[in-house]
Scaffold this motif. Structure first.
Motif, PDB file in Angstrom:
ATOM      1  N   PHE A  40      14.985  -9.833   3.464  1.00 54.69           N
ATOM      2  CA  PHE A  40      14.583 -10.968   2.640  1.00 54.69           C
ATOM      3  C   PHE A  40      14.139 -10.577   1.219  1.00 54.69           C
ATOM      4  O   PHE A  40      13.757 -11.443   0.435  1.00 54.69           O
ATOM      5  N   ASN A  41      14.148  -9.297   0.937  1.00 54.71           N
ATOM      6  CA  ASN A  41      13.696  -8.789  -0.361  1.00 54.71           C
ATOM      7  C   ASN A  41      12.281  -9.276  -0.680  1.00 54.71           C
ATOM      8  O   ASN A  41      11.971  -9.666  -1.801  1.00 54.71           O
ATOM      9  N   ALA A  42      11.441  -9.284   0.367  1.00 58.49           N
ATOM     10  CA  ALA A  42      10.054  -9.758   0.223  1.00 58.49           C
ATOM     11  C   ALA A  42       9.132  -8.817   1.005  1.00 58.49           C
ATOM     12  O   ALA A  42       8.740  -9.102   2.138  1.00 58.49           O
ATOM     13  N   PRO A  43       8.777  -7.690   0.414  1.00 60.80           N
ATOM     14  CA  PRO A  43       7.918  -6.740   1.134  1.00 60.80           C
ATOM     15  C   PRO A  43       6.498  -7.276   1.315  1.00 60.80           C
ATOM     16  O   PRO A  43       6.069  -8.205   0.634  1.00 60.80           O
ATOM     17  N   ILE A  44       5.781  -6.682   2.223  1.00 62.21           N
ATOM     18  CA  ILE A  44       4.372  -7.022   2.415  1.00 62.21           C
ATOM     19  C   ILE A  44       3.607  -6.393   1.255  1.00 62.21           C
ATOM     20  O   ILE A  44       3.616  -5.172   1.074  1.00 62.21           O
ATOM     21  N   GLU A  45       2.984  -7.216   0.449  1.00 61.65           N
ATOM     22  CA  GLU A  45       2.315  -6.746  -0.772  1.00 61.65           C
ATOM     23  C   GLU A  45       1.189  -5.753  -0.482  1.00 61.65           C
ATOM     24  O   GLU A  45       1.005  -4.790  -1.199  1.00 61.65           O
ATOM     25  N   ALA A  46       0.441  -5.998   0.565  1.00 65.32           N
ATOM     26  CA  ALA A  46      -0.733  -5.178   0.856  1.00 65.32           C
ATOM     27  C   ALA A  46      -0.426  -3.994   1.768  1.00 65.32           C
ATOM     28  O   ALA A  46      -1.347  -3.344   2.269  1.00 65.32           O
ATOM     29  N   ALA A  47       0.845  -3.696   1.983  1.00 66.28           N
ATOM     30  CA  ALA A  47       1.205  -2.633   2.927  1.00 66.28           C
ATOM     31  C   ALA A  47       0.657  -1.273   2.515  1.00 66.28           C
ATOM     32  O   ALA A  47       0.195  -0.499   3.358  1.00 66.28           O
ATOM     33  N   THR A  48       0.664  -0.979   1.249  1.00 67.77           N
ATOM     34  CA  THR A  48       0.188   0.332   0.794  1.00 67.77           C
ATOM     35  C   THR A  48      -1.298   0.508   1.052  1.00 67.77           C
ATOM     36  O   THR A  48      -1.729   1.532   1.583  1.00 67.77           O
ATOM     37  N   GLU A  49      -2.090  -0.488   0.699  1.00 68.23           N
ATOM     38  CA  GLU A  49      -3.530  -0.340   0.907  1.00 68.23           C
ATOM     39  C   GLU A  49      -3.885  -0.374   2.387  1.00 68.23           C
ATOM     40  O   GLU A  49      -4.782   0.345   2.830  1.00 68.23           O
ATOM     41  N   LEU A  50      -3.172  -1.175   3.175  1.00 65.56           N
ATOM     42  CA  LEU A  50      -3.417  -1.186   4.616  1.00 65.56           C
ATOM     43  C   LEU A  50      -3.018   0.146   5.252  1.00 65.56           C
ATOM     44  O   LEU A  50      -3.687   0.626   6.172  1.00 65.56           O
ATOM     45  N   THR A  51      -1.946   0.739   4.760  1.00 62.75           N
ATOM     46  CA  THR A  51      -1.530   2.043   5.280  1.00 62.75           C
ATOM     47  C   THR A  51      -2.601   3.088   5.008  1.00 62.75           C
ATOM     48  O   THR A  51      -2.941   3.887   5.885  1.00 62.75           O
ATOM     49  N   ARG A  52      -3.148   3.100   3.806  1.00 59.35           N
ATOM     50  CA  ARG A  52      -4.214   4.066   3.486  1.00 59.35           C
ATOM     51  C   ARG A  52      -5.442   3.856   4.370  1.00 59.35           C
ATOM     52  O   ARG A  52      -6.018   4.819   4.891  1.00 59.35           O
ATOM     53  N   ILE A  53      -5.842   2.613   4.565  1.00 57.76           N
ATOM     54  CA  ILE A  53      -7.018   2.323   5.392  1.00 57.76           C
ATOM     55  C   ILE A  53      -6.762   2.697   6.848  1.00 57.76           C
ATOM     56  O   ILE A  53      -7.595   3.348   7.494  1.00 57.76           O
ATOM     57  N   LEU A  54      -5.613   2.315   7.373  1.00 54.66           N
ATOM     58  CA  LEU A  54      -5.300   2.613   8.771  1.00 54.66           C
ATOM     59  C   LEU A  54      -5.139   4.114   9.008  1.00 54.66           C
ATOM     60  O   LEU A  54      -5.521   4.627  10.064  1.00 54.66           O
ATOM     61  N   MET A  55      -4.586   4.835   8.032  1.00 52.10           N
ATOM     62  CA  MET A  55      -4.463   6.291   8.179  1.00 52.10           C
ATOM     63  C   MET A  55      -5.849   6.942   8.177  1.00 52.10           C
ATOM     64  O   MET A  55      -6.095   7.881   8.934  1.00 52.10           O
ATOM     65  N   ALA A  56      -6.753   6.446   7.349  1.00 55.12           N
ATOM     66  CA  ALA A  56      -8.121   6.979   7.354  1.00 55.12           C
ATOM     67  C   ALA A  56      -8.782   6.723   8.707  1.00 55.12           C
ATOM     68  O   ALA A  56      -9.428   7.613   9.273  1.00 55.12           O
ATOM     69  N   ILE A  57      -8.613   5.531   9.242  1.00 56.28           N
ATOM     70  CA  ILE A  57      -9.175   5.211  10.552  1.00 56.28           C
ATOM     71  C   ILE A  57      -8.554   6.100  11.620  1.00 56.28           C
ATOM     72  O   ILE A  57      -9.259   6.657  12.467  1.00 56.28           O
ATOM     73  N   LEU A  58      -7.256   6.261  11.573  1.00 57.27           N
ATOM     74  CA  LEU A  58      -6.545   7.063  12.567  1.00 57.27           C
ATOM     75  C   LEU A  58      -7.005   8.516  12.546  1.00 57.27           C
ATOM     76  O   LEU A  58      -7.355   9.085  13.587  1.00 57.27           O
ATOM     77  N   VAL A  59      -7.039   9.113  11.387  1.00 59.27           N
ATOM     78  CA  VAL A  59      -7.379  10.530  11.277  1.00 59.27           C
ATOM     79  C   VAL A  59      -8.852  10.778  11.592  1.00 59.27           C
ATOM     80  O   VAL A  59      -9.192  11.663  12.387  1.00 59.27           O
ATOM     81  N   PHE A  60      -9.735  10.014  10.987  1.00 56.34           N
ATOM     82  CA  PHE A  60     -11.150  10.317  11.126  1.00 56.34           C
ATOM     83  C   PHE A  60     -11.758   9.831  12.438  1.00 56.34           C
ATOM     84  O   PHE A  60     -12.810  10.326  12.827  1.00 56.34           O
ATOM     85  N   SER A  61     -11.117   8.909  13.130  1.00 54.36           N
ATOM     86  CA  SER A  61     -11.668   8.499  14.427  1.00 54.36           C
ATOM     87  C   SER A  61     -11.426   9.554  15.499  1.00 54.36           C
ATOM     88  O   SER A  61     -12.233   9.690  16.416  1.00 54.36           O
ATOM     89  N   VAL A  62     -10.355  10.306  15.401  1.00 56.06           N
ATOM     90  CA  VAL A  62     -10.094  11.341  16.409  1.00 56.06           C
ATOM     91  C   VAL A  62     -10.579  12.728  15.974  1.00 56.06           C
ATOM     92  O   VAL A  62     -10.507  13.675  16.747  1.00 56.06           O
TER      93      VAL A  62
END
Length: 168
Positions: A40-62
């Motif tokens: 659809f040529n319509a990316p999720i605008e907040a994907a980059t910031e959500l990826t950074r937040i989720l990666m921080a949660i993923l790495v630092f929780s374990v």
């Protein structure tokens, strides 16, 4: 002592579940972002910031479990030497204690940066999520890691049988 180890094992399930949820959300978001971007040529605008937040949660929780459970990447160049003289336990205790103590500097620095972000009112670009929450989470997870590593080092010194019983 055994009841304390059993309690620690039961409590360690919560960060694992948190990491699993973060990974699942990250996978679903990435899938939909790729599909929406390609079709659809319509990316999720907040994907980059959500990826950074989720990666921080993923790495630092374990991080505490990986650090205390010998999950680090290690190069065993000196294992033969230490095993020959039966110094492996002393080496592991020293490494865990020094590593756990050294983590207090990054904890302090991350906490200061999180507080600075809170004072300035820093938020993420698209979703306006306050940045200091992520900083607090990273500092808290690193603090738990430091305590876990120091505890593991002390167990290597004073109660090595507890560690060998739980590895089987």
């Amino acid at each position: 002592m055994q009841s304390l180890v059993t309690f620690a094992r039961r409590v360690s399930v919560a960060p694992t579940i948190l990491a699993c949820l973060a990974l699942f959300v990250l996978m679903v978001m990435t899938f939909f972002d790729v599909v929406l971007r390609s079709v659809f040529n319509a990316p999720i605008e907040a994907a980059t910031e959500l990826t950074r937040i989720l990666m921080a949660i993923l790495v630092f929780s374990v991080l505490p479990m990986v650090s205390a459970g010998k999950g680090q990447i290690a190069v065993d160049l000196t294992d033969g030497l230490f095993s020959r003289y039966r110094l492996s336990r002393a080496r592991d205790a020293i490494v865990y204690l020094i590593s756990g103590i050294m983590l207090f500097w990054p904890i302090q620095r991350v906490w200061i940066l999180a507080e600075r972000a809170r004072d300035y009112g820093d938020v993420t670009e698209y979703l306006s999520i306050p940045v200091f929450y992520i900083g607090w989470f990273i500092a808290a997870s690193t603090a738990v890691t430091a305590v876990a590593m120091i505890t593991t080092g002390l167990l290597y010194i004073f109660a090595p049988q507890v560690l060998t019983e739980n590895q089987q």
